[in-house]
Write a protein that holds these residues in place. Structure first.
Motif, short mmCIF file in Angstrom:
data_model
loop_
_atom_site.label_atom_id
_atom_site.label_comp_id
_atom_site.label_asym_id
_atom_site.label_seq_id
_atom_site.Cartn_x
_atom_site.Cartn_y
_atom_site.Cartn_z
N GLY A 59 0.81 -1.22 0.00
CA GLY A 59 0.00 0.00 0.00
C GLY A 59 0.83 1.27 0.00
O GLY A 59 0.43 2.29 -0.55
N THR A 60 2.01 1.21 0.63
CA THR A 60 2.88 2.38 0.63
C THR A 60 3.35 2.67 -0.79
O THR A 60 3.29 3.83 -1.26
N ASP A 61 3.80 1.63 -1.48
CA ASP A 61 4.23 1.82 -2.87
C ASP A 61 3.06 2.26 -3.76
O ASP A 61 3.26 3.00 -4.73
N PHE A 179 -4.74 1.13 -2.37
CA PHE A 179 -5.15 0.10 -1.40
C PHE A 179 -3.94 -0.67 -0.89
O PHE A 179 -2.95 -0.84 -1.61
N SER A 180 -4.07 -1.16 0.33
CA SER A 180 -3.09 -2.07 0.92
C SER A 180 -3.77 -3.42 1.14
O SER A 180 -4.92 -3.47 1.58
N PHE A 181 -3.02 -4.49 0.87
CA PHE A 181 -3.53 -5.83 1.19
C PHE A 181 -2.69 -6.47 2.30
O PHE A 181 -2.54 -7.69 2.36
N THR A 184 -3.63 -7.91 7.84
CA THR A 184 -4.75 -7.58 8.74
C THR A 184 -5.81 -6.70 8.09
O THR A 184 -6.86 -6.45 8.69
N LYS A 185 -5.55 -6.24 6.87
CA LYS A 185 -6.51 -5.33 6.24
C LYS A 185 -7.81 -6.08 5.90
O LYS A 185 -7.85 -7.31 5.90
N ASN A 186 -8.87 -5.36 5.58
CA ASN A 186 -10.18 -6.00 5.35
C ASN A 186 -10.08 -7.03 4.22
O ASN A 186 -10.72 -8.07 4.28
C1 LIG Z 1 -3.86 4.47 6.03
C2 LIG Z 1 -2.76 3.60 5.48
N1 LIG Z 1 -2.08 3.99 4.40
C3 LIG Z 1 -1.12 3.26 3.85
C4 LIG Z 1 -0.77 2.03 4.38
C5 LIG Z 1 0.37 1.29 3.78
O1 LIG Z 1 0.08 -0.02 3.39
P1 LIG Z 1 1.22 -1.15 3.40
O2 LIG Z 1 1.43 -1.58 4.81
O3 LIG Z 1 0.63 -2.22 2.54
O4 LIG Z 1 2.44 -0.57 2.78
C6 LIG Z 1 -1.47 1.54 5.50
C7 LIG Z 1 -1.21 0.23 6.10
O5 LIG Z 1 -0.26 -0.05 6.75
C8 LIG Z 1 -2.48 2.35 6.07
O6 LIG Z 1 -3.17 1.94 7.15
#
Ligand SMILES: Cc1ncc(COP(=O)(O)O)c(C=O)c1O
Length: 369
Positions: A59-61, A179-181, A184-186
């Motif tokens: 999700g960060t990327d 979106f992040s998968f 623990t995400k939904n």
């Molecule tokens: C609001 C929010 N943005 C971005 C992220 C980033 O997702 P990821 O952990 O998959 O990089 C998360 C989750 O950790 C999040 O809760």
């Protein structure tokens, strides 16, 4: 022990489908991108009600790539909140842009639209609305501001897969959504995964280039990208789980309703649900004066609880010097971080476990279950 979240319980609920998906990928012999990723991109875009999607590493990327694909880079400013996962701020910085942080509203904890315009400067290039805890931000008001200032509106949907804002799914409201998968995400993978979705085909094509170094069809590069592709194993697993997301979110909503009903007479603030939206309760967060006391009480009863998030983005080392805060700081955020606590929330929680959490919280206030 009652966990705060349980990716293991979710795996066990779908283990046969997940095993079949993994076996399909292993026997298919394509271990980078390919049909599995494309099929899931199509399925997820259709689920969100958008035209196009690009599967990425996490999700960060997804946020970094969306920001870069919008042409935002060095010296540009991106407006968002400090009350979010650090990832939102990290992504803006990783794209070489400057996070300009705005306070949240005290009821829904999402960006306060009334405060956005004061933070807009000639260098502002985008607004990121974070749908914190699974609840959509005030997208009508934010969208109107974005439109007035001709700024792209990015949705951070990491916590809000499957949510609704009016008739629309979260992810279909802004110009582009991420979106992040995270497990623990939904909608959780068995590892990392992420997705960028948009109705803008050219933007998603650009994300697809940037997720592989910036390669074009002949593997030539004109700009610097990342290596951040959704893994086909994760795509296949996510494809198997996607049909269950609505039911899982409904179960989260039912657990939240039961908690909120049971806490109605306590000196504790339960989550407020924005009218006309579906909150998908990635997290169920209450606020109270003696937050630390409640956490200790729950820990003694082996009930998981955590704070999301104890330190706002601007409070982290390396961030405070690189973000812009409004004059007067972020008073709502500063107050909230000392009062919030997340209670156990995942679809496989049993009714009996929900009752135990309720009894423990009520017991803390000296009330019978
Ligand atoms: C609001 C929010 N943005 C971005 C992220 C980033 O997702 P990821 O952990 O998959 O990089 C998360 C989750 O950790 C999040 O809760």
């Amino acid at each position: 022990m009652i966990h705060l979240a349980s990716p293991l319980a979710q795996y066990r609920a779908h283990d046969a489908d997940i095993a079949a998906a993994i076996a399909r990928v292993l026997n298919g012999g394509v271990y980078i991108l390919g049909d599995e990723v494309e099929n899931f991109e199509r399925a997820f875009a259709a689920y969100c009600g958008v035209g196009h999607a690009a599967g990425v590493g996490n999700g960060t990327d997804a946020l970094v790539l969306a920001i870069k694909a919008l042409g935002i880079g060095a010296g540009d400013e991106v407006i968002t909140v400090s009350h979010t996962a650090l990832a939102t701020g990290a992504a803006i910085l990783a794209a070489d842009a400057v996070p300009v942080l705005v306070d949240i509203d005290p009821v829904y904890y999402t960006i306060d639209p009334a405060l956005i315009e004061a933070s807009i400067t000639p260098r502002t290039r985008a607004i990121i609305a974070v749908h914190i805890y699974g609840q959509a931000a005030d997208m009508d008001a934010i969208g109107a501001i974005a439109k007035r200032h001709r700024l792209p509106l990015i949705e951070d949907c990491a916590q809000a897969a499957g949510g609704r804002y009016g008739q629309m799914r979260t992810g279909a409201i802004g110009d582009v959504a991420c979106f992040s998968f995270y497990p623990t995400k939904n909608l959780g993978a068995i590892g990392d995964g992420g997705m960028v979705v948009s109705n803008d085909q050219a933007l998603i094509a650009r994300v697809k280039q940037l997720r592989q170094y910036g390669w074009d069809a002949s593997r030539q590069t004109r700009e610097i990208g990342l290596n951040s592709r959704l893994d086909p194993l994760q795509a296949a697993i996510l494809g198997a789980k996607l049909p269950h997301l609505d039911a899982d979110n409904a179960r989260r909503g039912a657990i939240a309703a039961r908690y909120s009903g049971a806490f109605a007479d306590l000196a504790l603030t339960v989550p407020a649900i924005r009218a006309g939206t579906q909150h998908v309760f990635h997290l169920y967060v209450v606020a109270l004066d003696d937050r630390d006391g409640l956490m200790a009480h729950l820990a003694a009863r082996k009930i998981g609880a955590a704070v999301h998030y104890p330190v706002p983005v601007h409070g982290h080392g390396g961030y405070s010097e690189r973000v812009v805060l409004p004059e007067g700081g972020l008073p709502v955020t500063a107050c909230l971080v000392n009062r919030i606590v997340s209670l156990p929330m995942y679809p496989e929680l049993t009714d009996d476990e929900v009752a135990q959490v309720i009894a423990a919280v009520r017991g803390f206030f000296g009330k019978a279950a």
